[in-house]
Design an enzyme around this catalytic site. Sequence first.
Site, PDB file in Angstrom:
ATOM      1  N   SER A 138       5.812   0.007   7.842  1.00 32.42           N
ATOM      2  CA  SER A 138       6.501  -0.985   7.009  1.00 32.42           C
ATOM      3  C   SER A 138       7.701  -0.409   6.267  1.00 32.42           C
ATOM      4  CB  SER A 138       5.520  -1.597   6.008  1.00 32.42           C
ATOM      5  OG  SER A 138       4.865  -0.586   5.267  1.00 32.42           O
TER       6      SER A 138
ATOM      7  N   ASP B 158      -2.062   6.085   7.401  1.00 30.53           N
ATOM      8  CA  ASP B 158      -3.183   6.967   7.745  1.00 30.53           C
ATOM      9  C   ASP B 158      -3.771   7.584   6.479  1.00 30.53           C
ATOM     10  OD1 ASP B 158      -2.948   7.714  11.015  1.00 30.53           O
ATOM     11  OD2 ASP B 158      -1.147   6.943  10.057  1.00 30.53           O
TER      12      ASP B 158
ATOM     13  N   HIS C 245       6.343   0.009  -1.454  1.00 32.73           N
ATOM     14  CA  HIS C 245       7.443   0.098  -0.497  1.00 32.73           C
ATOM     15  C   HIS C 245       8.751   0.409  -1.229  1.00 32.73           C
ATOM     16  CE1 HIS C 245       4.384  -2.275   1.682  1.00 32.73           C
ATOM     17  NE2 HIS C 245       4.851  -1.650   2.743  1.00 32.73           N
TER      18      HIS C 245
END
Length: 1504
Positions: free
Chosen positions: A423, A537, A678
């Site tokens: 993303s 992850d 983000h």
Amino acid sequence: MRCQTAGLLVLTLSLQLIQGLAEDLAEGKQMSDKENGANVLGDGETFMGHWVGCGEEMFSNSPSDSVHALRPSQIKVVVKLGDALTVDPPQLSGHLSSNEKDPGSWMPDSLPDILKSFNPGVIGYSLGNGNHANTSLDQSVVRAKDGELPRLAQKLVTSLKNNRLIDFQKDWKLITIFLGIADMCAYCTDEEFYSAERVVLRIKEALDILHREIPRAYVNLVEMPDINLLHQLANRATGPRGWCECLVKPHETVDLSAQIVNWDYQNTLQELIYSGIYDKRNDFTVVLRPVLKNMEIPLTEDGKPNLSCFTQNGFQFNVKGHALLDSSLWNNMIQPSVDRIEVLECTATVPQLHCPSQERPYLFTDQNRDYGSSRGMEARGPSQQGSGNKLTCTERDPSDAVPVSVHKLRPADIKVIAALGDSITSGNGAGARPNNLFDVLTQYRGLSWSIGGDENITTVTTLTNILREFNPSLVGYSTGTGHEDTPQAFLNQAVTGAESGELMSQVKSLVKLLSNDARINFQEDWKIITLFIGGNDLCECCKDPSKYSPENFTNSIQNALDLLHNEVPRTFVNLVTVLNILPLRELFTNTGVNCPRFLLKVLCECVINPQDNSIQLEKLQALNRKYQERTHKLVESGRYDTREDFTVVIQPFLENIEIPRNKDGLPDSTYFSPDCFHFSLKGHSQAARGLWNNLLEPLGEKNANQTFDGHINISCPSKEQPYLRTYRNSNFTYPNNPGQLTTVAPKTTETTTVPSQEIFGSQLLCKDRAPSDVIPNSVHSLRPADVKVIGAVGDSLTAGNGIGSKPHDVLDVLTQYRGLSFSIGGDESLRSSTTLPNILREFNPSLTGFSTGKGNLENPKTFLNQAVAGAIAADLPDQVRRLVSIMKNHPKIDFQNDWKVINMFIGGNDICNYCTDLAYYSPINFTRHIEEALDILHKEVPRAFVNLIEVLELIPLRRLHQDTQLSCPRILVRMLCNCVVKPNENSPELQMMIEANKAYQQSIQKLVESGKYDSGENFTVVLQPFLRHMEVPILDNGHPDVSYFAPDCFHLSRKFHVQMSRSLWNSMLQPVGKKSDFQNVTANISLNCPTQDQPFLRTFKNSNYTYQGPDPLENWGSNLSCSENLTSETKPTSVHRLRPADINVVAAMGDSLTVGFGAKAKTLLQMKIQYQGVAWSIGGDKSLEIVTTLPNILKKFNPNIYGFATGIGKNMSNFNVAVPGSMSHDMPKQARTLVQLMKNSSEINFKQDWKVITLFIGANDLCEYCMNKEVYSADSYVKHIEEALDILHQQVPRAFINMVQILEMSGLRRLKKNTIGCALLQKHICPCFLNPRENSPELHEIMRVNKDYQTKLTALIYSGKYDMNEEFTVVLQPYFTNTIVPLNSTGQPDLSFFSVDCFHLSERGQAEMAIGLWNNMLEPTGHKQNYNNFTHDRTKLKCPTSDAPYLFTHRNSAIKPENTSTKPTLTTVTTTAKGVPTAEQRVWLVVLTATVAAILGQHWSWSF
């Protein structure tokens, strides 16, 4: 006497002492440490010892008139209300010792105590209350719910007004409102009543009272505490337990739903305060204070929470806690909360009290702060500043010849750019607005650091825009927004949420795009590919350590790089190592930053959850480092340096990144999107600069610790080193492979797709699948195999939102699975995917138009699926226009000859929004939009069979929201369809929604039944009603089966779509009149087949069905056929020679009657709808035969008349400037508005066109008369009307003004009906007329005032003031002077003339008003009918005659129209000094009234 004398002496000495202290402080005198233990603080200093006040002047030179320039010393009154935040208020007053070892030290224990150091005359509450005279200034109660706030606010207003020590108008007041946790803690008992929206509305009600009633007020609104604080307290004692267990359970973690509720409360409250509605006055403001929301509970030495501020009963403050709370609140008032949020810490034994500074001496407000661009808790968000750059590099040329070695690659040699990742690379939230969490779901690929190509380097810094400065012909970059499979994504194949194990599918997609795109020379063009993965992850690593091991992580990267190495020539791969993720924790833990902490936990649980210094955190840090180290080893093995035209270079600039900080040392969230996870545009720009500089830095010298919070200069290639740096041109030797070679040949690793366990295909057993022998000319002879084109319009159900989403993946509902859509999807084949196109392809494999894959309208695979997610009926015409345009221009379609099936399905979003605007989303408007769309198809598209799919029955979906055992996101469902899910069972609101849903269905049934679309042989519209009735599928355990729904429990899953496809197909083969109207989604639905007897798609004609035709309308139209309907031979220059046909413009002023308020309402909830199109004086709906209004009458004389209103709501008001609730004092404003509208209109000639303007006002004045007899007196009433008429007289040329006499209102008292509207609302609407008892003095007075209104208005109009010019006149139309209650056959009032509130008029009543007005206009002055005749007769309208062809004015009423040589007589009325008619005039009115009464009979008149 002695007591009095002693008292006076003490008072005198006290005042002298206060005055002396004030003078000392004003002069800046300081007391020695020896005498006082501390110094007076200077500007901006912080108190760390004994509190003695600040050095600021106690009294400013002049009192402030603005709350934004308010000093502490100007506060006179300090009050509070809301939650007391305690069970037993402490009985201590005065000062609380802050240090038990030093009894001499002290600190203020409340805001009043602090403020008394600035102004000893402060009047305020005390923490103890027991030793204080002003207990009324503390309106806080234990565990107060926000529903109590309005009552407490009103009580506070009364106390302030009645307190003799307070100058209510002049004294500045500090009001603090504490919001407690009672509402949140009751949330699960009634989710609707305690929803954030409803709770904040109740808070707003209290704030509105304060805003409306209290002058000079500074309001602190202290936010409710954070859910995590409650959780800590719940683990300690019995306080929240039992009454807060729906959100907080002791010894259990806080679940996501509770976090969402908490965030919803906080966010909704912020939206209210930051809307600015309380900053419209200069003497009032509300400032949000987060002291409780950001409260911290540190650990004691033994590692337990330090709860010394609280009682043993949970979330209740003790004395110490209250003192610390007020101290922290004070600091928030002095220091800007945007830059620094004061956090309340229970460990503090002495508060750190701040002082105002010379630069900032005022209490802070949202307007006087000069240090932030955002109105939120913190100026965060994607700042646009500093996002661009100016590139100063001089070495920009490419190589003389295209290089054959990647080690000789200059920036200008790069022709193709691509990217892979998650993303961050897809740009989630990069362009999101501050605080807009939902916008983080938007993928701003054009702003992505490594691949975005929006704008250019001067405004947006990305790797693409830097490289385009070297090679403007660069291709591959992404632009705009969208998913990876949209055209604008191009070679940005990053996937939101991707983990390293999912890289292979991205690489395969990229290789396919590279090798197939005509713009790319796959073999010859040099390519740069950036790969960045690993954040997700790490965020999931604790859930499955083996899956997210360093070995698996690097194996996944290796497989991806191997495929690129094997398949893609001439490539430079940037492998950006996974960032140092641990600093992200500070955005969660630092309460000085306003971040959605619950969302951060969801996004990155494994990083956020571990405690500081814990083993889990150490393991995470080690794993993060191993990811980086193993990535280095993979590349340093030399595995990807076996060819001259390929390399992989590690770019490590994020390896040791730290959180960027602002000037105060706090994490700077402007570098992050609203989720604080983000990157914002600012963050992306810095990442792009860091990546570019890494590209030019030699291996072994690359920056691995890029700082984001400073300016990053963009480096340039040099003459000596013009290349992108590789191991070879850096003279670098890999530490793990000194030979720089590898003997291991990379191999591609294949992945296996797991087959779906669901069976979505169908069997079609039809034998006859042949088309007609010749292409049919009639739609009624159309076989399935004759259909060559399929298209669709609609909303998210047709766009396919969430069809293919995995369970619980709510975010994926944003994905539009158009290839699986029931009516237009063409993915796979019928054997595996049942859709209408796949069924039709069994008959005609050459069918075209269907959509495939995923994507929005910009994706070419969408083709003729023009549905738009979120669309409402009003959007359909535009969708249809796009569809027609594509069909006309597409080479695969023979527009004139191909037979087409077009599916139209809309209405869900309209119903979901119905309660928000009953007018805009009315069934009438809904059908009108569908009719407009069908009209376009009917006119433009030949050879078309249109399936109009009836709107879905939505009410059953409430079960998904009501069942708390389901994992449905109920807050999200409320956002998507609040009008359906929020009403309580058996409530009027729910009944309204049920009726609206049915009305939608019935309205389109009537549209199709009209036969309007069967005027030819090559077009038809067939209603497919299979969704008219629906039941939610139920499992054996009694719960709804959510497998039929998308993860949001609102959209439909693939299982449901499959069933809808089967039902739609079968409905197409069922004869009209016998179609199924029930959708059973759990039934085993087999596909029907055409038969030899009936091989056609069924229409009304081949079904032998007779349309019912349009319903015989019960309308209140009129018939009018006048012989004298021509215009004047030349446009008249005198208003006294104005014929009806000369009128070009109509306009109206007034109140709710003139906007048609509730005219067609059937329920109370429809009362607020403005049915302007049927309003008596200005409506223009349909024609006179159906709707009787003045404009429709005038249209019989001039069809081109302009200015009338149409429809419902305010959108088509034109020159109707009436406003519901208006009074006479609003008329001047309406007059000015009307003048401006007419002057600005391009539709009329303002100076030349003749205008009729109707003014009717006064009912609301009378209804309020008893509230303020002076304001609503007859003199005031006439004065305001005169002012409005003067404006029209002075500014509007060529105008005939209808001044309609105010009605006689006492007759409304006779209207009674056993309904809520008549029994309750009527009296509230007009209390002064309807509440007094019969024969009471109050009733006689208001009836007399009613007559005074009429008399004085008559005197004004007959004064001749407005008959002095040939182009303007005002004519009194008196048909309401003696208002008659219409009776039914039983002698009771006929309520059909009135709306459901028994006050406003129904459409029938509006028609009668129009008739009375028109007939008055054609009656001469002195002979006008002065009573209403409310009896239904379609022929009551009068016609102009040859003897009297003009609208009557005072002047032309005195002569015969054709005798123009006679001088007209001017009628005047003499009034007394006060405007009261003379005795002679009053006698005339009495005689006229008596005459009318005699004519009509006693039983018809309203007595008074």
